[in-house]
Design a protein around this motif. Structure first.
Motif, PDB file in Angstrom:
ATOM      1  N   ARG A 117      82.419 -16.840  87.747  1.00  0.00           N
ATOM      2  CA  ARG A 117      83.179 -15.884  88.553  1.00  0.00           C
ATOM      3  C   ARG A 117      84.329 -16.815  89.192  1.00  0.00           C
ATOM      4  O   ARG A 117      85.607 -16.257  88.974  1.00  0.00           O
ATOM      5  CB  ARG A 117      82.439 -14.950  89.443  1.00  0.00           C
ATOM      6  CG  ARG A 117      81.622 -14.063  88.567  1.00  0.00           C
ATOM      7  CD  ARG A 117      81.001 -13.066  89.660  1.00  0.00           C
ATOM      8  NE  ARG A 117      80.832 -11.875  88.961  1.00  0.00           N
ATOM      9  CZ  ARG A 117      79.425 -11.047  89.359  1.00  0.00           C
ATOM     10  NH1 ARG A 117      79.044 -11.479  90.526  1.00  0.00           N
ATOM     11  NH2 ARG A 117      79.157 -10.233  88.504  1.00  0.00           N
TER      12      ARG A 117
ATOM     13  N   ILE B  30      89.072  -8.821  85.270  1.00  0.00           N
ATOM     14  CA  ILE B  30      87.823  -7.998  84.743  1.00  0.00           C
ATOM     15  C   ILE B  30      86.852  -8.792  84.748  1.00  0.00           C
ATOM     16  O   ILE B  30      85.601  -8.690  84.808  1.00  0.00           O
ATOM     17  CB  ILE B  30      88.255  -7.080  83.798  1.00  0.00           C
ATOM     18  CG1 ILE B  30      89.363  -5.985  84.233  1.00  0.00           C
ATOM     19  CG2 ILE B  30      87.039  -6.424  83.080  1.00  0.00           C
ATOM     20  CD1 ILE B  30      89.578  -4.998  83.222  1.00  0.00           C
ATOM     21  N   ARG B  31      86.892 -10.220  83.921  1.00  0.00           N
ATOM     22  CA  ARG B  31      85.944 -11.026  83.795  1.00  0.00           C
ATOM     23  C   ARG B  31      85.554 -11.357  85.120  1.00  0.00           C
ATOM     24  O   ARG B  31      84.342 -11.790  84.901  1.00  0.00           O
ATOM     25  CB  ARG B  31      86.878 -12.131  82.930  1.00  0.00           C
ATOM     26  CG  ARG B  31      86.898 -11.861  81.252  1.00  0.00           C
ATOM     27  CD  ARG B  31      85.589 -11.589  80.679  1.00  0.00           C
ATOM     28  NE  ARG B  31      84.855 -12.461  80.253  1.00  0.00           N
ATOM     29  CZ  ARG B  31      83.563 -12.801  80.339  1.00  0.00           C
ATOM     30  NH1 ARG B  31      82.759 -11.655  80.298  1.00  0.00           N
ATOM     31  NH2 ARG B  31      82.955 -13.904  79.769  1.00  0.00           N
TER      32      ARG B  31
ATOM     33  N   LEU C  25      84.530  -9.581  87.439  1.00  0.00           N
ATOM     34  CA  LEU C  25      83.725  -8.550  87.624  1.00  0.00           C
ATOM     35  C   LEU C  25      82.620  -8.424  86.658  1.00  0.00           C
ATOM     36  O   LEU C  25      81.506  -8.093  86.493  1.00  0.00           O
ATOM     37  CB  LEU C  25      84.401  -7.101  88.001  1.00  0.00           C
ATOM     38  CG  LEU C  25      85.352  -7.147  89.029  1.00  0.00           C
ATOM     39  CD1 LEU C  25      86.272  -5.921  88.798  1.00  0.00           C
ATOM     40  CD2 LEU C  25      84.849  -7.398  90.331  1.00  0.00           C
ATOM     41  N   THR C  26      82.888  -8.791  85.366  1.00  0.00           N
ATOM     42  CA  THR C  26      82.041  -8.718  84.427  1.00  0.00           C
ATOM     43  C   THR C  26      81.542 -10.018  83.728  1.00  0.00           C
ATOM     44  O   THR C  26      81.197 -10.091  82.380  1.00  0.00           O
ATOM     45  CB  THR C  26      82.618  -7.644  83.282  1.00  0.00           C
ATOM     46  OG1 THR C  26      83.782  -8.493  82.533  1.00  0.00           O
ATOM     47  CG2 THR C  26      82.866  -6.754  83.732  1.00  0.00           C
TER      48      THR C  26
ATOM     49  N   ASN D 232      78.892 -11.709  83.786  1.00  0.00           N
ATOM     50  CA  ASN D 232      77.596 -11.705  83.005  1.00  0.00           C
ATOM     51  C   ASN D 232      77.429 -10.677  81.966  1.00  0.00           C
ATOM     52  O   ASN D 232      76.637 -10.422  81.380  1.00  0.00           O
ATOM     53  CB  ASN D 232      76.680 -11.308  84.022  1.00  0.00           C
ATOM     54  CG  ASN D 232      76.745  -9.828  84.694  1.00  0.00           C
ATOM     55  OD1 ASN D 232      77.870  -9.541  84.730  1.00  0.00           O
ATOM     56  ND2 ASN D 232      75.753  -9.511  85.224  1.00  0.00           N
ATOM     57  N   LYS D 233      78.561 -10.141  81.484  1.00  0.00           N
ATOM     58  CA  LYS D 233      78.778  -9.237  80.226  1.00  0.00           C
ATOM     59  C   LYS D 233      79.470  -9.755  79.124  1.00  0.00           C
ATOM     60  O   LYS D 233      79.780 -10.887  79.105  1.00  0.00           O
ATOM     61  CB  LYS D 233      79.556  -8.008  80.699  1.00  0.00           C
ATOM     62  CG  LYS D 233      78.824  -7.200  82.039  1.00  0.00           C
ATOM     63  CD  LYS D 233      77.706  -6.569  81.780  1.00  0.00           C
ATOM     64  CE  LYS D 233      77.300  -5.787  82.945  1.00  0.00           C
ATOM     65  NZ  LYS D 233      75.957  -5.774  83.454  1.00  0.00           N
TER      66      LYS D 233
ATOM     67  N   THR E 280      82.232 -10.557  76.313  1.00  0.00           N
ATOM     68  CA  THR E 280      83.900 -10.411  76.559  1.00  0.00           C
ATOM     69  C   THR E 280      84.279  -9.179  75.976  1.00  0.00           C
ATOM     70  O   THR E 280      85.505  -8.833  76.317  1.00  0.00           O
ATOM     71  CB  THR E 280      84.330 -11.654  75.630  1.00  0.00           C
ATOM     72  OG1 THR E 280      83.883 -11.723  74.304  1.00  0.00           O
ATOM     73  CG2 THR E 280      84.082 -13.026  76.620  1.00  0.00           C
TER      74      THR E 280
ATOM     75  N   ILE F  25      83.494  -6.153  76.306  1.00  0.00           N
ATOM     76  CA  ILE F  25      83.625  -5.046  77.454  1.00  0.00           C
ATOM     77  C   ILE F  25      85.082  -5.302  78.208  1.00  0.00           C
ATOM     78  O   ILE F  25      85.647  -4.495  78.364  1.00  0.00           O
ATOM     79  CB  ILE F  25      82.395  -5.465  78.349  1.00  0.00           C
ATOM     80  CG1 ILE F  25      81.047  -4.793  77.651  1.00  0.00           C
ATOM     81  CG2 ILE F  25      82.558  -4.561  79.917  1.00  0.00           C
ATOM     82  CD1 ILE F  25      79.817  -4.879  78.340  1.00  0.00           C
ATOM     83  N   ALA F  26      85.269  -6.480  78.563  1.00  0.00           N
ATOM     84  CA  ALA F  26      86.330  -7.099  79.172  1.00  0.00           C
ATOM     85  C   ALA F  26      87.590  -6.565  78.358  1.00  0.00           C
ATOM     86  O   ALA F  26      88.710  -6.173  78.879  1.00  0.00           O
ATOM     87  CB  ALA F  26      86.295  -8.465  79.802  1.00  0.00           C
TER      88      ALA F  26
ATOM     89  N   ALA G 173      88.065  -2.647  78.481  1.00  0.00           N
ATOM     90  CA  ALA G 173      88.398  -2.248  79.791  1.00  0.00           C
ATOM     91  C   ALA G 173      89.796  -2.713  80.236  1.00  0.00           C
ATOM     92  O   ALA G 173      90.410  -1.947  80.755  1.00  0.00           O
ATOM     93  CB  ALA G 173      87.201  -2.893  80.992  1.00  0.00           C
TER      94      ALA G 173
END
Length: 130
Positions: free
Chosen positions: A8, A53-54, A56-57, A59-60, A62, A64-65, A68
């Protein structure tokens, strides 16, 4: 420091670097090649959104980012078709102008997609090497 926090912080730093580069591309547009001055600011704005967005995400995936940030940028661009007095007043401020922009341009959607695709690709390469 755990990996999620470290990731983060990395993406927050990347967001700041891309933000500064985007603002610089606007401030010194007259000193840049015409193509760069015309297109890079919007591409960098979208890349900054991806990096944010990364944050915030982290742990998801790439992907998804990627999705989004494309949706967010498209929503902001299409919001420029909305001309209510209150939102036009906010667009007249520096923060409103930087966040919401001013007039709908279809070419901006291409610029956003290019900026997001580039930073997404770099992110995928960096993630694969970790």
């Amino acid at each position: 420091m755990n990996r999620l926090l470290r990731d983060r912080l990395f993406y927050a730093g990347a967001t700041l670097v891309v933000l500064i580069a985007g603002l610089a591309s606007r401030v010194w547009a007259d000193r840049l090649p015409a193509f760069v001055a015309s297109h890079f600011g919007d591409a960098l704005w979208a890349a900054m959104i991806y990096c944010g967005i990364r944050v915030l995400t982290a742990n998801k995936t790439t992907t998804i980012a990627f999705a989004a940030s494309l949706l967010f940028c498209a929503a902001i661009e299409f919001s420029q078709l909305y001309k209510a007095e209150w939102i036009e007043a906010w667009r007249g401020t520096l923060p409103g102008s930087l966040i919401l922009g001013h007039g709908f341009l279809a070419v901006d959607l291409i610029r956003y997609a290019a900026g997001i695709l580039i930073v997404y690709t770099v992110d995928r390469i960096v993630c694969a090497r970790r």
